[in-house]
Scaffold this active site. Structure first.
Site, short mmCIF file in Angstrom:
data_model
loop_
_atom_site.label_atom_id
_atom_site.label_comp_id
_atom_site.label_asym_id
_atom_site.label_seq_id
_atom_site.Cartn_x
_atom_site.Cartn_y
_atom_site.Cartn_z
N HIS A 285 -16.43 4.36 6.91
CA HIS A 285 -17.40 4.11 7.51
C HIS A 285 -17.76 5.19 5.89
CE1 HIS A 285 -21.82 3.25 8.05
NE2 HIS A 285 -21.93 4.49 9.26
N HIS A 324 -16.22 -5.66 4.42
CA HIS A 324 -17.39 -5.37 4.77
C HIS A 324 -17.62 -6.27 5.82
CE1 HIS A 324 -21.04 -3.89 5.77
NE2 HIS A 324 -21.17 -2.80 5.18
N ASP A 380 -18.67 1.96 -1.47
CA ASP A 380 -17.92 3.33 -1.13
C ASP A 380 -17.25 3.32 -2.41
OD1 ASP A 380 -19.10 4.80 0.60
OD2 ASP A 380 -18.07 3.84 2.45
N1 ACO Z 1 -8.80 -4.07 2.85
C1 ACO Z 1 -7.41 -4.33 3.15
N2 ACO Z 1 -7.58 -5.60 4.18
C2 ACO Z 1 -8.93 -5.48 4.58
C3 ACO Z 1 -9.84 -4.43 4.99
C4 ACO Z 1 -9.47 -4.02 3.07
N3 ACO Z 1 -10.56 -3.15 2.49
N4 ACO Z 1 -10.97 -4.69 5.01
C5 ACO Z 1 -10.14 -6.07 5.85
N5 ACO Z 1 -9.18 -6.66 5.73
C6 ACO Z 1 -8.94 -7.62 5.75
C7 ACO Z 1 -8.20 -7.35 7.65
O1 ACO Z 1 -6.85 -6.59 7.70
C8 ACO Z 1 -8.88 -9.05 7.92
O2 ACO Z 1 -6.86 -9.10 7.94
P1 ACO Z 1 -6.54 -10.17 8.84
O3 ACO Z 1 -7.65 -11.70 9.31
O4 ACO Z 1 -6.05 -10.99 8.04
O5 ACO Z 1 -6.57 -9.32 10.10
C9 ACO Z 1 -9.73 -9.56 7.97
O6 ACO Z 1 -9.45 -8.60 6.65
C10 ACO Z 1 -11.07 -8.91 8.02
O7 ACO Z 1 -11.48 -7.37 8.34
P2 ACO Z 1 -11.85 -6.86 9.73
O8 ACO Z 1 -10.85 -5.98 10.05
O9 ACO Z 1 -11.94 -7.93 10.66
O10 ACO Z 1 -13.31 -6.13 9.35
P3 ACO Z 1 -14.01 -5.22 9.79
O11 ACO Z 1 -15.77 -6.12 9.46
O12 ACO Z 1 -14.04 -5.22 11.24
O13 ACO Z 1 -13.80 -4.39 9.10
C11 ACO Z 1 -14.35 -2.67 7.28
C12 ACO Z 1 -14.47 -4.18 8.26
C13 ACO Z 1 -14.19 -1.70 8.63
C14 ACO Z 1 -15.17 -2.12 6.66
C15 ACO Z 1 -13.22 -2.97 6.77
O14 ACO Z 1 -13.45 -3.82 5.04
C16 ACO Z 1 -12.35 -1.83 5.88
O15 ACO Z 1 -11.99 -0.85 6.82
N6 ACO Z 1 -12.92 -1.70 4.72
C17 ACO Z 1 -12.11 -0.38 3.85
C18 ACO Z 1 -12.91 0.55 4.12
C19 ACO Z 1 -14.32 0.38 4.02
O16 ACO Z 1 -13.84 0.95 2.48
N7 ACO Z 1 -15.30 1.49 4.07
C20 ACO Z 1 -16.41 1.44 4.30
C21 ACO Z 1 -17.58 0.10 4.37
S1 ACO Z 1 -18.94 0.52 4.18
C22 ACO Z 1 -20.06 1.82 4.73
O17 ACO Z 1 -19.26 1.87 6.40
C23 ACO Z 1 -20.60 2.66 4.02
#
Ligand code: ACO
Length: 470
Positions: A285, A324, A380
């Protein structure tokens, strides 16, 4: 469908979704049910009537991490994740970022409309005159270890503020609620700056009523203690204010959800804000901005970007600052932040990490792994690069997110308290553990005692080195 109770916020989603009914057939029993659809949602409690036999509990909806569950009706922030739209109280984020200060936006989020001239001057007066921290809060902060993470200090100090304002427990009193809103918005930059000064061993700089909200924060961060002469750079102060606008609210994210969930037990707002800040601290987050810069530093140059992409695609790490839950096209805040970066670099010089970030974005956005999962840069991805150019230490980045998000948390908290449909947050579960089983009774229950310790009475030589952890 039961009618919305009076006072519950009326949401007008855009584009409007037609209301009507959803007919479902339970194939276990052959029974049909007619579920009302309002504003694009059915009520999960309407599922309760669906049961395979009268003895069985009603049907639950199973939604780990609330991926498709609306927990409230809200009139604060609107996001269309497919079209990359973000609006506070109906106003596009682009317009607010271009022409309104963070404190005007904070007022908008909390009150529902932009302030008139006199409302604004009263609001600014109240914020400006609540920025000081009680001397004992400073003593409390003095107790942190020198290398404590500033966000951990922020979380703990917000919780500690609860002990300084016991009247805040009276959450049913509108006047008292608004007083805590001033206090929290006013004091959060002071707590943030003190956390930084503590970790660098520099004397705290007290707030100044002559400065604007972002200028005051910059002065408390950077003013040398031996002088009262310090003028924050106006371009940097404006850029920081714009970043504050972009971070002020984002509807039911992890930290707002924590604020609402804790607030639903009628805890005081300082305890709620501490819980929300703790949620924000996590690297998935608000802690992501810190991790993005650490990741870019580790990559170091454009040439090494393909190696990082390979590790991400092999599932060995996340591309921090990408992806996201809601945005499935470009995060509009990330686009605006790129513009702010140029303004900041004109003053500070170009942060070389921006070139690594741009190369990373280019490669990622043309790669099927990211395209197929609809992963785009989020807020971010670029914010940390700007904060770094402005001289903020990397571990301050989540704290810089928490400062403006305070207004969003307060708006969400007040809306939750005023919504007659909201009760204590208490999700259900699908139990997957043992069915009933029984203990093997072997005898009469005996009290459990600790085994006796043998005391070593031999004299000890004191080894040099750090004192044992306590
Ligand atoms: N890098 C690589 N792969 C990713 C990323 C990433 N940053 N984000 C999602 N994915 C992949 C997942 O592994 C998943 O792949 P799969 O279908 O093969 O299993 C797919 O994309 C869907 O992702 P989810 O985990 O279901 O997405 P979710 O909505 O649960 O998570 C989150 C959202 C937590 C933001 C995620 O994208 C992440 O961890 N990003 C990196 C951390 C980040 O930048 N956080 C800041 C968010 S903005 C904020 O909170 C202010």
């Amino acid at each position: 469908m039961p009618a919305r109770k009076p006072g519950a916020p009326k949401v007008s989603p855009a584009p409007a979704t037609p209301n009507g009914f959803l007919n479902v057939v339970d194939e276990r029993t052959g029974t049909s049910y007619r579920l009302a659809v309002e504003d694009g949602a059915i009520r999960a409690t309407d599922l309760h009537q669906i049961r395979a036999s009268p003895e069985e509990p009603g049907l639950l909806s199973y939604d780990p991490s609330f991926a498709n569950t609306a927990s409230c009706r809200s009139a604060i922030t609107f996001i269309d994740g497919d079209r990359g739209i973000l609006r506070y109280r109906g106003y596009p984020i682009e317009e607010l970022a271009a022409s309104k200060s963070y404190l005007e936006v904070a007022y908008l989020l909390i009150h529902g409309s932009l302030p008139t001239k006199s409302q604004l001057s009263e609001w600014l007066y109240n914020i400006t005159h609540h920025t000081m921290l009680h001397e004992n809060v400073q003593k409390f902060m003095d107790g942190f270890h020198h290398d404590a993470h500033p966000m951990a200090m922020m979380v703990s100090t917000l919780a500690a503020l609860s002990t300084f304002y016991p009247d805040a427990k009276n959450i049913g009193d509108e006047h008292i609620r608004y007083q805590q809103a001033f206090r929290l918005i006013a004091k959060v930059p002071t707590v943030a700056a003190f956390a930084h000064r503590h970790s660098t061993g520099m004397p705290y700089i007290h707030p100044s009523n002559d400065l604007s909200y972002p200028e005051n924060f910059l002065a408390m961060m950077y003013r040398p203690s031996w002088t009262t002469q310090y003028t924050p750079d106006p371009v940097l102060a404006k850029a920081l204010d714009t970043l504050f606008v972009l971070h002020a609210d984002h509807e039911q994210n992890c930290s707002s959800n924590a604020m609402r969930a804790v607030g639903s037990s009628h805890a005081d707002p300082y305890s709620c804000a501490a819980a929300a800040a703790a949620a924000l601290y996590g690297p998935l987050h608000g802690g992501a901005n810190e991790q993005v810069v650490r990741m870019l530093q580790e990559v170091g140059s454009k040439e090494r970007v393909p190696q990082l992409i390979r590790q991400v695609k092999e599932g060995r790490r996340l591309l921090m600052g990408f992806g996201h839950r809601i945005y499935k096209s470009y995060d509009p805040r990330a686009r605006l932040i790129q513009q702010v970066a140029e303004e900041v670099f004109a003053v500070t010089g170009r942060n070389p990490l921006i070139d690594v970030a741009l190369a990373l974005e280019n490669i990622a956005l043309s790669d099927d792994y990211f395209i197929s999962r609809r992963l785009y840069p989020n807020v971010d991805f670029y914010s940390g690069i700007i904060y770094q150019a402005m001289g903020f230490p990397t571990d301050m980045f989540p704290v810089l997110f928490a400062i403006p998000r305070m207004s969003g948390w307060i708006a969400q908290w007040i809306e939750m308290l005023q919504d007659p449909e909201q009760k204590i947050a208490r999700p259900r579960q699908v139990y997957i553990g043992h069915a009933e089983r029984h203990l093997e009774v072997t005898g009469v229950k005996e009290p459990v005692r600790r085994p006796a310790r043998t005391v070593d009475t031999r004299p000890r030589s004191r080894a040099p080195g750090p004192s044992p952890a306590i």
